[in-house]
Design an enzyme around this catalytic site. Structure first.
Site, PDB file in Angstrom:
ATOM      1  N   CYS A 104       0.887  -1.197  -0.013  1.00  0.00           N
ATOM      2  CA  CYS A 104       0.022  -0.093  -0.105  1.00  0.00           C
ATOM      3  C   CYS A 104       0.907   1.266   0.022  1.00  0.00           C
ATOM      4  O   CYS A 104       1.943   1.171   0.765  1.00  0.00           O
ATOM      5  CB  CYS A 104      -0.825   0.011   1.352  1.00  0.00           C
ATOM      6  SG  CYS A 104      -1.645   1.524   1.640  1.00  0.00           S
TER       7      CYS A 104
ATOM      8  N   CYS B  47      -9.415  18.384  13.189  1.00  0.00           N
ATOM      9  CA  CYS B  47      -9.195  17.498  12.132  1.00  0.00           C
ATOM     10  C   CYS B  47     -10.689  17.419  11.653  1.00  0.00           C
ATOM     11  O   CYS B  47     -10.721  16.734  10.588  1.00  0.00           O
ATOM     12  CB  CYS B  47      -8.963  16.173  12.643  1.00  0.00           C
ATOM     13  SG  CYS B  47     -10.187  15.502  13.975  1.00  0.00           S
TER      14      CYS B  47
ATOM     15  N   GLU C 167      -7.966  15.336  29.767  1.00  0.00           N
ATOM     16  CA  GLU C 167      -8.286  14.266  28.694  1.00  0.00           C
ATOM     17  C   GLU C 167      -9.438  13.194  29.319  1.00  0.00           C
ATOM     18  O   GLU C 167      -9.211  12.837  30.664  1.00  0.00           O
ATOM     19  CB  GLU C 167      -6.877  13.408  28.279  1.00  0.00           C
ATOM     20  CG  GLU C 167      -7.006  12.038  27.770  1.00  0.00           C
ATOM     21  CD  GLU C 167      -7.878  11.931  26.275  1.00  0.00           C
ATOM     22  OE1 GLU C 167      -7.533  12.986  25.339  1.00  0.00           O
ATOM     23  OE2 GLU C 167      -8.862  11.251  26.093  1.00  0.00           O
TER      24      GLU C 167
END
Ligand code: SAH
Length: 446
Positions: free
Chosen positions: A154, A403, A328
């Site tokens: 890949c 993102c 977090e």
């Protein structure tokens, strides 16, 4: 079916080419803006089929991949890399213009010099192929299905990982291990997950089995490590659930120390099988360097690192500031972060395991002082509770890493109407050849 000749007008949110016909828009894979195309459109206008590209764009290249469009991992391999970057920059510019009705200068998307084999984490699924000489096939699941798309190499995966998968398949045949059959619940090996650090060269192989029993596992480990000397740790992970998740909860270290170490901007980080870690280490350095440059930290600053994962950003920034507060949600990530701090002998970062919005709200109630906020939420973005608390805490600077710029602009709207202004917008290409866009926005308090 009516045949239509038309031109590709724009890209949609997934960077597919969009054409219009009878006041209806259609998004089609594999097209570039400006290309002239011939399409079949069904009578009821519900389906379009690309017949051919009549006039190709000068930005078109031959995709260097045999399974392009089948595996669904990449979607821009037909476009020259520099043009992919231009498209991503323009996408962000356009999104900001449409959201705020105002032109914002967007810096050029920062790309890779060599945008290949960048993934430090690779997941492979196996399947028994019967008939003739039986063999084991390996590859990815096709987009939103459980059909295997077979491949040997890949272009975006780590090259050594592909070799290791080849060796594992040979050993599976030799040792008569069957691939796990999801429907029947039979067979042994379900997936292999390989993580590799380009900086330390350490390699982790996780063998995901359908049950705890792994017959002859010591011989398997011996054979695998003697065929591939680069492997530094091997883990068995047990996943006996009917699920599309790759990893199960149970883990057993078969070889080595059970984790690998990566180095980002001079600091060491532990990567375990399960914890989140940015999949493109070299671009992650570009992303963090830019984010910290925009944050322009000073030695007296208190930095708040929200959605901190395994603590990377806060730890890298730690020697530039007085103190870092990291928050977090995932417990394992926080314990990794604490170990990362120890490994680097860093003492001024304080880790908290909590929902970022809860934590932020409590900080605002206590009127704690934060000079700079760096936030890096998951794809769905942050929420009003977090943003309202951030506005109350009123840091002089906010660096928002995202993102998904589409959720980022929703959050930015809130900050802009509450005393903040944008000073820089910087996309970074963390995922070359895919439609994903990472974007940093720097805001200051007016
Ligand atoms: N800054 C890190 C991680 C970014 S990914 C890095 O660069 O590696 C986003 C992180 O937000 C994940 O680690 C995820 O577990 C965490 N997260 C998701 N929802 C959260 C919440 N409500 N509160 C705090 N953290 C959350």
């Amino acid at each position: 079916m009516p045949q239509v000749k038309t031109k590709v007008e724009k890209y949609n949110n997934d960077l597919k080419g969009v054409i219009s016909y009878n006041n209806k828009e259609y998004a089609i894979d594999n097209l570039i803006v400006g290309e002239e195309v011939e399409l079949d459109i069904s009578k009821d206008q519900s389906r379009v089929n690309l017949k051919k590209v009549l006039k190709e764009s000068s930005n078109r290249v031959k995709p260097e991949c045999g399974i392009y469009n089948k595996c669904g991992g990449c979607s821009l391999l037909h476009i020259k890399y520099q043009e992919q970057l231009n498209i991503k920059t323009a996408f962000v510019e356009n999104l900001f213009f449409e959201t705020f009705n105002k032109y914002y200068k967007v810096n050029d998307c920062l790309g890779m010099k060599e945008p290949w084999h960048y993934r430090n984490k690779n997941q492979i699924v196996f399947k028994n192929v019967k008939g003739g000489k039986s063999r084991i096939a390996s590859g990815f699941y096709e987009v939103s299905s459980h059909n295997l798309v077979e491949f040997e190499t890949c272009k975006v995966q780590d090259e050594l990982s592909d070799k290791i998968v080849g060796i594992i398949k040979e050993l599976m045949i030799k040792m008569r291990y069957n691939a796990f059959d999801e429907d029947r619940g039979t067979g042994l090996i379900r997936h292999v997950l390989i993580k590799r650090s380009a900086s330390t060269k350490e390699v982790m192989v996780v063998i995901v089995t359908g049950s705890e029993i792994f017959p002859g596992c010591q011989n398997f480990v011996k054979a695998l490590t003697s065929r591939c000397k680069d492997i530094t740790t091997i883990i068995q992970n047990v996943n006996n659930r009917k699920t599309s998740a790759v990893l199960g909860d149970k883990e057993k270290v078969l070889y080595g120390k059970g984790f690998i170490t990566d180095i980002l901007l001079g600091k060491k980080f532990k990567i375990s099988a399960k914890s989140f870690y940015q999949i493109n280490s070299s671009q992650c350095e570009v992303l963090y360097t830019k984010a910290l440059e925009l944050a322009n930290l000073s030695k007296t600053d208190i930095l708040f690192d929200a959605y901190s994962g395994v603590g990377t950003i806060g730890l890298i920034a730690s020697d530039k500031v007085n103190k870092v507060i990291s928050v977090e949600l995932v417990k394992d990530a926080v314990s990794d972060a604490i170990q990362n701090a120890k490994m680097n002998n860093i003492k001024n970062v304080h880790f908290f395991c909590d929902d970022a919005s809860n934590f932020m709200k409590n900080m605002a109630v206590k009127k704690e002082k934060v000079d700079v906020l760096i936030m890096d939420p998951p794809r769905k973005g942050s929420d009003e509770r977090f943003l309202n608390a951030a506005i109350k805490l009123s840091p002089k600077k906010i660096v928002y890493i995202s993102c998904d710029p589409r959720t980022q602009v929703i959050d930015l709207k809130h900050l802009l109407s509450n005393g903040y202004q944008i000073t820089a917008i910087q996309p970074v290409d963390m995922f070359p050849h895919t439609s994903h866009i990472e974007n940093i926005v720097c805001l200051i308090r007016k």
